[in-house]
Design an enzyme around this catalytic site. Sequence first.
Site, PDB file in Angstrom:
ATOM      1  N   CYS A  76       0.865  -1.179   0.000  1.00 29.88           N
ATOM      2  CA  CYS A  76       0.000   0.000   0.000  1.00 29.88           C
ATOM      3  C   CYS A  76       0.898   1.225   0.000  1.00 29.88           C
ATOM      4  O   CYS A  76       1.773   1.350   0.870  1.00 29.88           O
ATOM      5  CB  CYS A  76      -0.889  -0.011   1.236  1.00 29.88           C
ATOM      6  SG  CYS A  76      -1.802   1.521   1.524  1.00 29.88           S
ATOM      7  N   CYS A 189      -0.250   3.662  -6.511  1.00 37.20           N
ATOM      8  CA  CYS A 189      -1.275   3.019  -5.691  1.00 37.20           C
ATOM      9  C   CYS A 189      -1.413   1.613  -6.234  1.00 37.20           C
ATOM     10  O   CYS A 189      -1.495   1.428  -7.459  1.00 37.20           O
ATOM     11  CB  CYS A 189      -2.603   3.771  -5.787  1.00 37.20           C
ATOM     12  SG  CYS A 189      -3.971   2.944  -4.918  1.00 37.20           S
TER      13      CYS A 189
END
Length: 267
Positions: A76, A189
């Site tokens: 992440c 991302c």
Amino acid sequence: MNTNAKNPIGIFDSGVGGLTVANAIYRALPNENIIYYGDTVHLPYGDKSPAAIQGYSKEIVDFLLTQHCKVIVIACNSASSHAYQTLKKHIGDKAILVNVIDPVVDYVAKQNFKQVGIIGTRATILSNIYNDKIKAKAPKHKTVGKATPLLASFVEEGFFRKRALTEMLLEEYLADEDLQNIDALILACTHYPLLKDDIDAYYRQKVTLIDSTAIVANYVEQILKDNSLLNEAGNLLDFYVSDYTASFEKMVNIFFGSPVNLELKRL
């Protein structure tokens, strides 16, 4: 440090985005046991405060340590931006900690890009972590960041399969003036690789898209080799979520096949 090669690789994210990293690691290292934790209660991390992201990440890391993970991958960008240093101190030498930012920065620094765009969650872009790290390693590279906060939730809900909606949303973000003269774009991302073909089409294949998944998988493989931790016979896949969602289970099945071991684990 955990020196048992048979112990698993732990991977975590707020939801399905990290599955892109997990899948890349699974393909690159088919003999490794993998434990994945999706913190679906708190997704997306990109609109949370740094303190909240650090708190969620600590709880997950503590769980993965109870599973004797030899390597823990923060799949992440928001958590890698705001929690990596905190987690590194928290873990100490109990496991090797990997984020998804440094391997990408190392890769970009070696390329001859002139202007690099970065799209990611608000938390990642506001941290300026990519800009700062790239500037430190490759001062000649110009960087420009653009927060694209709706994309992670868009992917999480499965809307990325609806081409018309995807094209409209990408047009809204990528038409930004700052992103028109780039020769490379970092997909900052782990949800965004699922939009890669559409982003590539928007730029008419004229911009190099930098997807962290394969880069991080290769990085993890090298770390395991360097530390004599490659597993020669494994392949157990365990998936945990903090809240069950049908969309998460569907994405796990798409990436890894069915049936898979998916358990609810609230921390």
